[in-house]
Structure formats: structure tokens, C-alpha cells
Design a protein around this motif. Structure first.
Motif, PDB file in Angstrom:
ATOM      1  N   UNK A  79     -13.829   2.863   9.724  1.00 51.33           N
ATOM      2  CA  UNK A  79     -15.020   1.635   9.603  1.00 51.33           C
ATOM      3  C   UNK A  79     -15.195   0.877  10.846  1.00 51.33           C
ATOM      4  N   UNK A 123       0.849  -1.155  -0.072  1.00 55.77           N
ATOM      5  CA  UNK A 123       0.081   0.029   0.167  1.00 55.77           C
ATOM      6  C   UNK A 123       0.919   1.003   0.091  1.00 55.77           C
ATOM      7  N   UNK A 124       0.347   2.662  -0.894  1.00 51.24           N
ATOM      8  CA  UNK A 124       1.328   3.476  -0.966  1.00 51.24           C
ATOM      9  C   UNK A 124       0.591   4.100   0.559  1.00 51.24           C
ATOM     10  N   UNK A 125       1.847   5.130   0.646  1.00 52.01           N
ATOM     11  CA  UNK A 125       0.806   5.686   2.241  1.00 52.01           C
ATOM     12  C   UNK A 125       1.137   7.271   1.576  1.00 52.01           C
ATOM     13  N   UNK A 126       0.491   8.233   2.034  1.00 52.35           N
ATOM     14  CA  UNK A 126       0.103   9.333   1.805  1.00 52.35           C
ATOM     15  C   UNK A 126       0.377  10.800   3.310  1.00 52.35           C
ATOM     16  N   UNK A 160      -4.907   5.842   1.470  1.00 52.27           N
ATOM     17  CA  UNK A 160      -3.650   4.483   1.526  1.00 52.27           C
ATOM     18  C   UNK A 160      -4.766   3.856   0.755  1.00 52.27           C
ATOM     19  N   UNK A 161      -3.484   3.726  -0.285  1.00 52.58           N
ATOM     20  CA  UNK A 161      -4.215   2.675  -1.368  1.00 52.58           C
ATOM     21  C   UNK A 161      -4.572   1.516  -1.119  1.00 52.58           C
ATOM     22  N   UNK A 195      -6.201  -2.718  -0.438  1.00 54.65           N
ATOM     23  CA  UNK A 195      -5.809  -3.649  -0.484  1.00 54.65           C
ATOM     24  C   UNK A 195      -7.320  -4.805  -0.156  1.00 54.65           C
ATOM     25  N   UNK A 235      -4.209  -3.520  -5.394  1.00 53.09           N
ATOM     26  CA  UNK A 235      -3.528  -4.563  -5.061  1.00 53.09           C
ATOM     27  C   UNK A 235      -4.528  -5.529  -4.023  1.00 53.09           C
ATOM     28  N   UNK A 261     -14.695  -9.636  -3.181  1.00 55.47           N
ATOM     29  CA  UNK A 261     -15.689  -8.514  -3.501  1.00 55.47           C
ATOM     30  C   UNK A 261     -16.400  -7.672  -3.120  1.00 55.47           C
ATOM     31  N   UNK A 262     -16.224  -8.160  -1.924  1.00 50.99           N
ATOM     32  CA  UNK A 262     -16.873  -6.613  -1.265  1.00 50.99           C
ATOM     33  C   UNK A 262     -16.002  -6.103   0.332  1.00 50.99           C
ATOM     34  N   UNK A 285     -15.772  -3.701   2.289  1.00 52.36           N
ATOM     35  CA  UNK A 285     -16.199  -3.145   2.710  1.00 52.36           C
ATOM     36  C   UNK A 285     -17.041  -3.704   4.216  1.00 52.36           C
ATOM     37  N   UNK A 310       1.233  13.027  -1.933  1.00 50.87           N
ATOM     38  CA  UNK A 310       0.303  12.528  -2.288  1.00 50.87           C
ATOM     39  C   UNK A 310       0.891  13.116  -3.631  1.00 50.87           C
ATOM     40  N   UNK A 367     -14.612  -5.463   5.995  1.00 54.26           N
ATOM     41  CA  UNK A 367     -13.763  -4.890   7.382  1.00 54.26           C
ATOM     42  C   UNK A 367     -15.241  -3.968   8.238  1.00 54.26           C
ATOM     43  N   UNK A 395     -11.128   9.760   6.092  1.00 53.37           N
ATOM     44  CA  UNK A 395     -12.177   8.744   5.944  1.00 53.37           C
ATOM     45  C   UNK A 395     -12.241   8.403   7.587  1.00 53.37           C
ATOM     46  N   UNK A 403      -7.636   8.355  -2.338  1.00 53.50           N
ATOM     47  CA  UNK A 403      -7.513   7.676  -0.936  1.00 53.50           C
ATOM     48  C   UNK A 403      -6.037   7.666  -0.474  1.00 53.50           C
ATOM     49  N   UNK A 451     -15.382   3.832   1.059  1.00 57.86           N
ATOM     50  CA  UNK A 451     -14.485   3.238   2.378  1.00 57.86           C
ATOM     51  C   UNK A 451     -13.701   5.088   2.496  1.00 57.86           C
TER      52      UNK A 451
END
Ligand code: HEM
Ligand SMILES: [Cu+2]
Lengths: 278, 561
Positions: free
Chosen positions: A77, A2-5, B537-538, B540, B203, B544-545, B547, A11, B550, A74, B535, B525
Motif C-alpha cells: 500500500x 501477527x501470525x506470519x505465513x 500476515x494477520x 493489526x 489484533x 476504523x479505517x 487502510x 498456513x 496506511x 498483495x 491474509x 488490503x
């Protein structure tokens, strides 16, 4: 990875640029000149080329990129507090009307063969007791397809006729096997007392059916059949076939599986693992 | 500029602009290469033309409300009809759908942008200027001096009627040139989406873990890449005929009159699927979320869409049964048209299967989706009827066909565009649209839709011709047409309520939060509206779901996939 900003590691994104828009405007004017004035085309051409030059300048030799400030994250969750309902398929007897277990087809065939032998035995007995001949009943049966026998005398019917014997055997064997198969398939669906249904009700039903229709189908045969013996034979068949079928082990059906699984459609949650969701 | 921390260059200029906040913000939108902004620009532009083309439709229905009406002269009627059809397909359907894909696909695949952001901007502006050029025809040509030279040749521009001898002036040229431009824009977007889907997924997002919408966006993009070039080729040929005296479609000089029809429908039929598959895509995201169930038959859904993509390329001549093709030709195209019904039917069953035993929540997006299901079913059935060549010989060029394709274009596509806007508006703006106004919008729109288009089937069977500017009394057409026009009025009121809803909610709508629908795909998300980089943080993903995983750590999807 994962790329962190974050503020130390901003970014990067492609820098905003007016050139693509200018190029599009130029191209549109080149076209618009066709319906207005050549001058418009010329101006469009100039804009188009300068747009292209400007655009290329931004990506060659290196792309213009611009760092972005990382803003509010955000909301996290939260795991759901409501649990997940499952419908465990086949549970709760929600398929009570359709059989959950059936007999294998081979059981039906075996039952048919056994019933057929019992019935043949009784038929020969009838032949000997009533007509003093081993072959009479077989010949009458063969007369359903052998037209020349239909009008034959009782004496002829009492004698041994090889081709009539073979025909009778084929009719009797195939009918027995098919009816046995039907028994195997249907027995699990009879409520409560399968023996009663198999040995009494079913033979009486189809004898009634034959009795009411045979005079139309084959009047000659109809005239020669002795119905009391006929019923006895049918009951013998039903009882033996039903008994044999009943002795074999049952296999579970796919009835309780969801439609999608039976047809081989993939559907998450239906594959026997889980179904309901919150 | 929002989101910028490095302003070494142009700092003064930016400060100057910030003193004029409106201009400054406008400037930002003009130079943006952000897929979200470009998506919103496409959608806003499309909605604008939806209102314009809708007004034109209202005028058409006003003219047809009573027999022998003289509200608009025949020539103006033809222009209205042409501009309505052309705008609805190229300036409403295409931009709104590509706009939504532009907005959603990068978010759904967990990427920061599309593969070619500048190309994306170029595509948008080509579309935008092309659209302006089409409407410029009203004041261009003899427009400033005369009545305007808007095209009057139908959205299909059948040659040789569009050849110079029959179509004087520049109106047809406007049609050709502007559609050429907008289709180049769409082609650029399609290439962009295909490259992004194949190269920019986050990813863990294998092809089989992509949301159905992303799959369908890919299918549509491939279809655009295959179907639009024949149209452009035909348009260039027509331009050559008109400007340089070529004879491609000129029968007197050995050209072919049917050639244009083949070219046009080789594009035209796939085009209707290019428009309707996005509607399928929205339904496939919305129905599961509001049924609280996984989409039923994911892989069947994807396979059926690919099948539709392929088969729809081989059915174009069902628009040409009345041309007089050979019996073999007629049979082939009738059969292949009916074949499309199979994967389409599969999809309808899959949506129903998704709703089956679900915990349905009848929010506005779901209401539009359910109406879509029924209306698309009817549209498919009348489509199969038209695919029976002898039936088509009877009813082609009647209002039955008009009713059929509006059932698709409005009953399916527009309904799902509304569903999508109600569903994703909170994500794009951070505010909810009002449920109460949304319900008014929905019910009025459903009622108006059925008043208009149900009756048109019967008008068609009564013999009401298509593309006719008026009709005679005493042929059993008065009531049907009057009801249809009332329906158009009701639909207009519904759309007005929608506009009010959008404007009000933009200012004072209820704040949405990041994930107002308790949904499962990646776009929910991030914040609403998402930051420029999507995002921080990109993500991972493992299923298929993502969220769902999570939210339900005790029962994640990846255990079952
Ligand atoms: C799915 C989205 C669909 C859309 C957007 C759509 C749209 C249209 C349009 C615009 C026309 C009018 C063509 C013209 O100007 O002459 C048309 C006609 C026709 N459509 Fe569809 N259609 C769709 C689905 C179908 C399906 C599923 C079938 C058949 C299985 C079908 C069969 C036909 C036929 C045969 C015609 C020719 C009618 C004629 O020219 O008389 N359509 N459709
Ligand atoms: Cu078609």
C-alpha cells in the motif's frame, strides 16, 4: 502477535470435506420422504448418519488441517501523495450572518433592571409634573389588570392605593426584565449602530405597536395615556438597557460549530479536529 | 488443489481429476469449507433463483397487464405467486445477504475463516437442497402425471387454509419442509457469524473499531437466531396437524386460526428487517468510500441498528390489524411500528450527513446507493401510513401494500444487493464489472422499478385487491396495471444487461488490482481474489479505517479516535 505465513511456516486451514454436504443431503431426503416415499426417508437416514460419522471422524480426536502454499503477496500500500484538505470550521467568516458572539443572559437581565429604574424615574417625574401626584402613572399602569381602577376618577388615580402600587411594581419589574433579556439576545444581531437601534428604533416600534392596538385591548387606558411621555419613557428604557448590556463582555456562540457537534453526535473528523478529506 | 503443498494422500486421485479439469474444479467447490467459496456459492445460487423468481414475477405481471386475461389459469397463478414470494424471501434475499456476509465478515475482521468452517458448509448445503426440494414440487407429487403440485398458499401459508381439508395433496408439505431446511441453514450461518465476530477479530480490532457492516451482520445474526425458531416451531405444528391429526390451527377442534398469524408474523416482521439491515450495511460501507468521508455518526449508526433490531421484534401484529384485535392491541402495535421510524430516520440522516460536502464519485455502486436512499425513504413513509390502523383497514390486501413492501424489498434490498455486487465483484474475481453496462443496468432498473411500483400504490388506492389473478375492466385499473407491467419488462431487460455484464467481466473484464476504489477496510488490503488463507500476515489495526492509516501516514485516523 501477527501470525506470519511463509514457505517454512505454512498456513494451516481446515481440510476440505464432503461429509457436511452428505449430511445435509441425508437430512433433506429424510424430509423429502414425507412427500414421496418412505424409502427415500430411509436412504436419507443412512446418508445422514454416515455423513455425521464421517464428519465427527474428521474433527475427533484432532481436526484435519491442511497446509496452504503462500501465494503472491498483495501489492504494497503506497502512502497517498495527495494531501488532505481541511475545512477549519468557523474560519473564513462562513457564518457571518449568525452572531459569533452574544451577550450573556445575565447582561440582558441587568440591562432590563437598569432600564426599568430609569423608566420608573421618568414616569414618577411625569406624574408629579403633569398630575401633581406621585402615584398617578403607577395607578394607570395597575389599571391594566385591576378592573375596578379602569373607571376610577382622576382624583382616585392620584391617591396612593397600596395594592395598585404592588401590582404596578410587579408588571413594571417583570416587563423590564423580560424586555431587557430580549435586548441582550437581540442586540448582537443589529447591524452597525446598536445604540441607535436600542434607544430609538426599538422603543418607537413597540410604542407604535401599542398605540395602534391599545384602543382595542384596553380603551380606558388608551384614553388616559399621554403618548409623548410614554415615548420618552420607552427611549429612556432602551438607552439605559442598551448601554448596560453593551458594557458587558460578549461570549462566543456555538453557531460556528457543525450541527453534529452542537447536537452531541459523534462523527469522526467533525469534533473540531478535522473535516474535509481527499 | 490450488494452494495445497502437502498432498501425501490422494495424490493419484487428484491427478486423475486434473485430467478432467471441469470435474476437478467442481469437486473442489463441492468439498470446500472456505468461507469465500461458500459465500460465492450462496450468492450464485441466490442469483439463479432471482432469475427464476423474476421470471415468475414477469409472468404474474403479464397476466395482470390487461383485465380478464387468461394467460395463466387461477390455480397456476396462485402457484406462481407463492413460489415467487417464497423464493424471493428464502432463496434470494436470505442466501445473497448471508452469502455476502459469509464472504466479507472474515475479511473485514482480519480473520482467516469463520469460526466453524464445516458448519458453514453444512448450512450452505442444507439451504441448497432445501431450495431444490421447493422447486422439486413442480415435478414431485402428482407433478409427473399432472400439472405439478407446487405450493399455492402464499408465502405466509395462512392456517387454517393450509390445513389438510382445505389444502389437499402435498403442495403445502413441500413448502413447510423446504423452508424448514433452508431456515436451519440460515440459523447455522448466523451462529457462525456471531461466534466469529466475537472470537476471531484481528489484533487491535475492538468492537468499536469494527466496520459498520460487521456490526450490522452481528445484529442481523442475533435477529435470525431469535426470529427463525418461531417459524420453524409453527411449521412443525402445521406438519403435526397435517400428518398426525393434531389440531393446533384447526378451529373446529378448538384450535386457533389466529395462532398461525401470530407465529408467522413474529418471524415475518423481523424477517423483513433481517433482509433490509444488510442493505443498510452495504450502504454504510459504500457511501463513505464514494463520498471520500468517514461514515457520519458511527456509534449512532450502530446504536440505531441495535434499536431497530429490538423494536422490530415488537411490531409483528401490524400485519394483523384487520384480524380484529382489541383497541389496546391495535394501539400498541401501531405505536411500536411508528417508533421504528425513529432509528431508521436517524440512519437516513447519517448517510446524508456522510455525503454532505463529500467529494462524491458517481460510480455504479454509488448510483445504486443513492437511489436506495430515496426509495427507502418512501418505503418507510408508506410503512408509517400502514401503521395507522384505520388506514390499514382501508388498504390492507390491496396493491398499496404490495407497492409498499416491494419498495422495501426491491427499492432498498435489491438495489443494495446490486450496489454490493458492483462494489465487491472486483475483490472476489479480480476483475471489474463494466461501468458502461452498469449504467445502462442502473438507469433501466430505476425507470422500470418506478414504472411498476409507483403505479401500484395508486392501483391499490383505486381498490385493486392483492393476490387476485385478474380484474374487471372499467374500474380505472387498466392503465395503471398496463404501465406496471411495462415497468416489469424494463426491469427484466435491466437484469439481463446485468447478467451479460457479469458473464463478460468474468472472462474479459478489466483487471481490478487489489484496491480499485481506494477504500479503507481490510478486505482491500489483500489480493483480488484473496488467497485461501485471506491474509499471509494477520493484520493489526488501530482505527476504523486501517487502510486510510496506511495510505495517510501523516494523518492517520487513530489520532482522532
Ligand atoms: C424495512 C423493511 C420492510 C420490509 C421488507 C417490509 C415488508 C413488508 C411485507 C412483505 C408486507 C406484507 C405482509 C403481508 O404479506 O401481508 C408488509 C406489510 C406491512 N408493513 Fe412493511 N416492510 C418493511 C418496513 C416497514 C416499516 C418501516 C413499517 C412501519 C413503520 C412497515 C409497516 C407495514 C405494515 C403496517 C404492513 C401491513 C400492511 C397490511 O397487512 O395491510 N413496514 N411489509
Ligand atoms: Cu411488519
Amino acid at each position: 502477535m501477527p501470525v506470519e505465513g511463509n514457505p517454512d511456516n505454512p498456513i494451516e486451514a481446515p481440510a476440505p470435506t464432503p461429509w457436511p454436504m452428505l449430511m445435509a443431503l441425508g437430512l433433506t431426503l429424510v424430509f423429502a420422504g414425507l412427500v414421496t416415499n418412505v424409502a427415500v426417508t430411509l436412504v436419507g437416514g443412512v446418508l445422514f448418519i454416515s455423513g455425521a460419522v464421517g464428519w465427527f471422524g474428521e474433527v475427533l480426536p484432532v481436526e484435519h488441517r491442511e497446509p496452504l502454499r503462500v501465494e503472491a503477496a498483495p501489492a504494497a500500500i503506497v502512502p497517498a501523495t495527495i494531501g488532505v484538505d481541511y475545512l477549519h470550521v468557523g474560519e473564513l467568516g462562513n457564518r457571518a450572518i449568525l452572531p459569533l458572539e452574544i451577550y450573556s443572559y445575565s447582561a440582558g437581565i441587568k440591562g432590563g433592571i437598569a432600564g426599568g429604574i430609569a423608566m420608573a424615574g421618568l414616569a414618577v417625574l411625569q406624574s408629579v409634573v403633569v398630575h401633581h401626584s406621585l402615584w398617578y402613572t403607577a395607578n394607570v399602569l395597575a389599571a391594566t389588570v385591576l378592573a375596578n381602577l379602569a373607571n376610577a376618577s382622576t382624583a382616585t388615580l392620584s391617591s396612593f392605593i397600596p395594592e395598585a402600587f404592588v401590582v404596578a411594581l410587579i408588571i413594571h419589574a417583570s416587563a423590564s426584565i423580560l424586555v431587557g433579556l430580549l435586548y441582550g439576545v437581540m442586540l448582537p444581531m443589529f447591524p452597525r449602530y446598536p445604540a441607535f437601534w436600542a434607544a430609538i428604533v426599538a422603543p418607537l416600534l413597540w410604542t407604535g405597536l401599542l398605540w395602534s392596538s391599545l384602543s382595542v385591548i384596553n380603551p380606558v387606558l388608551d384614553a388616559r395615556i399621554e403618548w409623548r411621555w410614554f415615548i420618552l419613557c420607552q427611549i429612556a428604557f432602551g438607552a439605559v438597557a442598551g448601554f448596560v448590556v453593551n458594557q458587558t463582555e460578549r461570549v462566543t456562540t456555538m453557531q460556528h460549530l457543525p450541527f453534529a457537534v452542537r447536537t452531541g453526535i459523534e462523527a469522526p473528523g467533525l469534533g473540531g479536529d478535522r473535516e474535509g478529506q481527499n | 488443489m490450488a494452494g495445497t503443498i502437502d498432498r501425501e494422500m490422494g495424490l493419484d486421485a487428484v491427478d486423475d481429476l486434473e485430467q478432467l479439469p471441469i470435474l476437478g474444479r467442481l469437486h473442489e467447490w463441492v468439498i470446500t469449507v472456505d468461507h469465500k467459496r461458500l459465500g460465492l456459492m450462496y450468492i450464485t445460487g441466490g442469483l439463479f433463483f432471482f432469475l427464476v423468481a423474476g421470471l415468475q414475477a414477469a409472468t404474474i405481471r403479464l397476466q395482470l397487464a390487461v383485465p380478464n386475461s387468461g394467460i395463466v389459469p387461477p390455480q397456476v397463478f396462485n402457484r406462481l405467486l407463492t413460489m415467487h414470494g417464497t423464493a424471493m424471501v428464502f432463496l434470494v434475499g436470505m442466501p445473497i445477504l448471508t452469502g455476502l456476509f459469509n464472504y466479507l465478515v472474515p475479511l473485514m475482521i482480519g480473520a482467516r475463516d469463520l469460526a466453524f468452517p464445516r458448519l458453514n458448509a453444512f448450512g450452505f448445503w442444507l439451504w441448497f437442497f432445501g431450495a431444490l426440494l421447493l422447486y422439486f414440487s413442480y415435478i414431485g407429487g402428482d407433478g409427473l402425471y399432472g400439472a405439478g403440485s407446487a405450493p399455492d398458499v402464499g408465502w405466509f401459508a395462512y392456517a387454517p387454509l393450509t390445513e389438510l381439508p382445505f389444502s389437499r395433496g402435498n403442495s403445502t408439505d413441500y413448502w413447510i419442509l423446504s423452508i424448514l431446511l433452508t431456515t436451519v441453514g440460515s440459523t447455522a450461518t448466523a451462529a457462525n457469524i456471531v461466534s466469529s465476530v466475537f472470537c476471531m477479530r484481528c489484533e487491535g480490532m475492538t468492537l468499536t473499531k469494527m466496520p459498520v457492516l460487521v456490526w450490522l451482520a452481528t445484529v442481523v445474526s442475533f435477529m435470525i437466531l431469535v426470529a427463525l425458531p418461531p417459524l420453524s416451531a409453527a411449521q412443525v405444528m402445521l406438519l403435526l396437524d397435517r400428518f398426525l391429526g393434531a389440531h393446533f390451527f384447526d378451529t373446529q377442534a378448538g384450535g386457533s386460526a389466529v395462532l398461525w398469524q401470530h407465529f408467522f408474523w413474529i418471524f415475518g416482521h423481523p424477517e423483513v428487517y433481517i433482509l433490509v439491515i444488510p442493505a443498510f450495511a452495504f450502504a454504510s460501507e459504500i457511501i463513505p468510500v464514494f463520498s471520500r468521508k468517514v461514515i457520519f455518526g458511527y456509534s449512532v449508526m450502530v446504536a440505531a441498528s441495535c434499536a431497530i433490531g429490538f423494536i422490530s421484534m415488537s411490531v409483528w401484529a401490524h400485519h394483523m390489524f384487520s384480524v380484529g384485535m382489541t383497541p389496546a392491541g391495535n394501539s400498541f402495535f401501531a405505536a411500536s411500528s411508528m417508533l421504528v421510524g425513529v432509528p431508521t430516520g436517524i440512519k437516513i440522516f447519517n448517510w446524508l450527513g456522510t455525503m454532505w460536502r463529500g467529494k462524491l464519485r458517481f460510480k455504479v455502486p454509488m448510483l445504486f446507493s443513492i437511489a436506495f436512499l430515496f426509495q427507502f425513504l418512501v418505503a418507510g413513509l408508506t410503512g408509517i401510513m400502514l401503521a395507522v390502523a384505520p388506514f390499514d383497514w382501508q388498504l390492507t390486501d390491496t396493491y398499496f401494500v404490495v407497492a409498499h413492501f416491494h419498495y422495501v424489498l426491491v427499492g432498498a434490498i435489491v438495489f443494495m444487493i446490486f450496489a454490493a455486487i458492483y462494489y465487491w465483484f472486483p475483490k472476489a474475481t479480480g476483475r471489474m464489472l463494466s461501468e458502461r453496462l452498469g449504467r445502462w443496468h442502473f438507469w433501466l432498473f430505476v425507470i422500470g422499478f418506478h414504472l411498476t411500483f409507483d403505479t401500484e400504490h395508486f392501483a391499490g388506492m383505486q381498490g385493486m385487491p392483492r393476490r387476485i389473478y385478474t380484474y374487471q375492466p372499467g374500474r380505472g385499473l387498466e392503465t395503471l396495471n398496463f404501465v406496471a407491467s411495462i415497468g416489469a419488462l424494463v426491469q427484466g431487460i435491466a437484469v439481463l444487461i446485468f447478467v451479460i455484464n457479469v458473464v463478460r467481466s468474468l472472462r474479459s473484464g478489466e483487471p481490478a488490482g487489489d484496491d480499485p476504489w481506494d477504500a479503507w477496510t481490510l478486505e482491500w488490503s489483500t489480493t483480488s481474489p484473496p488467497p485461501e488463507y485471506n491474509f499471509a500476515t494477520l493484520p493489526v489495526v488501530r482505527s476504523r479505517r486501517p487502510l486510510w492509516d496506511l495510505k495517510h501516514p501523516d494523518d492517520p485516523d487513530w489520532r482522532y479516535e
